[in-house]
Write an enzyme that holds these catalytic residues in place. Structure first.
Site, mmCIF file in Angstrom:
data_model
loop_
_atom_site.group_PDB
_atom_site.id
_atom_site.type_symbol
_atom_site.label_atom_id
_atom_site.label_comp_id
_atom_site.label_asym_id
_atom_site.label_seq_id
_atom_site.Cartn_x
_atom_site.Cartn_y
_atom_site.Cartn_z
ATOM 1 N N SER A 50 0.804 -1.223 0.000
ATOM 2 C CA SER A 50 0.000 0.000 0.000
ATOM 3 C C SER A 50 0.835 1.270 0.000
ATOM 4 O O SER A 50 0.371 2.312 -0.480
ATOM 5 C CB SER A 50 -0.941 0.010 1.209
ATOM 6 N N HIS A 292 -0.765 6.369 6.131
ATOM 7 C CA HIS A 292 -0.238 6.149 4.790
ATOM 8 C C HIS A 292 0.123 7.473 4.133
ATOM 9 O O HIS A 292 -0.343 8.540 4.553
ATOM 10 C CB HIS A 292 -1.258 5.412 3.925
#
Length: 313
Positions: A50, A292
């Site tokens: 990711s 993230h």
């Protein structure tokens, strides 16, 4: 319990659930140039998890949809700046990927991603690989430490126990650190994967891309955004550093390059100012998955890759 504290706790636990269920890091410098030749122009294949795919950075692209791949993740930005044609660029990164998913299909909540190495061929000339965080279970590690941090806050912030790292004790016993053991195992698996990359794409320049600064080295600034105890923030930071060290060493041992995204991102972690940070906290203020990279972070990572391959930025 005050209304304010109740609101904070609800927000924290919802964010933790989102981190694990949605994409997370876990399953569901410039670098060195090993070849010392001209900037590669493709075909380029991007592999990874990711942190490569850029989940929730607009706009989603590619299939399967469950990989949550962005058309503004760092591989897409690298391909654009290298001037590659669409036919010369393949991004097969996928949220939740582990090293095992490089050689076997990966099931997602919305479709199956083929084994990532199947995108390689004898014609491939550039490969980037960002992997390893899911192999050590970093998302569940963060979630566990955030929950421990909530309890730490509610019970006097170590006043009665003298312990400012309550989560660390869940993973470390004497000389045994369970997370370090997983890091070592991930490194062994990465070496095997890099050997397979070389076999499938013998003429490609290969770069292992490290992780940017997710947390600061010291935890005093993380209480508001992440509810982490100070010592646990340091512990998590140190585990990321150890993972990056292993990624670098394994890349060098395999004759691959290593892209250091940590150094340019120091001070831009999830606990830093929203106007400069590369990594979003558990409750993002910009489009990105919790913990993230946002689009700023993807651009910064792309810059690091371009420096490594010797391309103009």
């Amino acid at each position: 319990m005050t209304n304010h504290l109740r609101t904070v706790l609800i927000g924290v636990f919802l964010a933790c659930a989102t981190l694990v269920a949605a994409v997370g890091i876990s399953r569901h410098t410039s670098g060195t140039d090993p070849a010392g030749v001209a900037t590669p122009r493709g075909p380029y294949v991007a592999l990874g998890d990711s942190y490569t795919a850029g989940p929730r950075i607009p706009d989603r692209t590619g299939s399967p949809a469950g990989c949550d791949r962005s058309d503004h993740d760092y591989p897409a930005l690298v391909a654009e700046r290298l001037g590659l044609r669409a036919a010369d660029f393949r991004d097969v990164s996928c949220s939740g990927a582990t090293v095992a998913d490089l050689t076997t299909p990966q099931s997602t909540d919305d479709g199956t991603n083929p084994a990532q190495l199947s995108a390689l061929s004898a014609g491939t000339r550039l490969v980037t690989l960002g992997i390893g965080g899911n192999d050590i279970g970093f998302a569940s590690l963060v979630t566990t430490c955030v929950k421990a941090g909530v309890f730490y806050d509610m019970t006097g912030r170590g006043k009665y126990t003298g312990d400012d790292a309550p989560c660390r004790g869940k993973y470390v016993s004497g000389d045994i650190d369970d997370v370090q053991r997983k890091i070592d195992t991930a490194g062994e698996r990465l070496s095997e994967a890099l050997a397979e990359v070389k076999r499938r794409a013998p003429k490609a320049r290969v770069y292992v891309v490290g992780y940017p600064a997710i947390l600061p080295a010291h935890g005093s600034g993380c209480a508001d955004d992440l509810t982490l105890a100070p010592g646990d923030t340091t512990y998590l930071h140190d585990k990321e550093q150890q993972l990056n060290t292993v990624l670098r060493q394994r890349a060098q041992d395999a004759g691959a390059g290593y892209v250091d995204t940590y150094k340019p991102s120091v001070g831009r972690d999830a606990c830093s100012d929203r106007d400069t940070r590369w990594i979003e906290p558990l409750l993002p203020s910009l489009p990105a998955a919790p913990m993230h990279p946002n689009e700023r972070g993807a651009r910064g990572m792309a810059d690091a890759v371009l420096r490594a391959v010797g391309a103009p930025r």
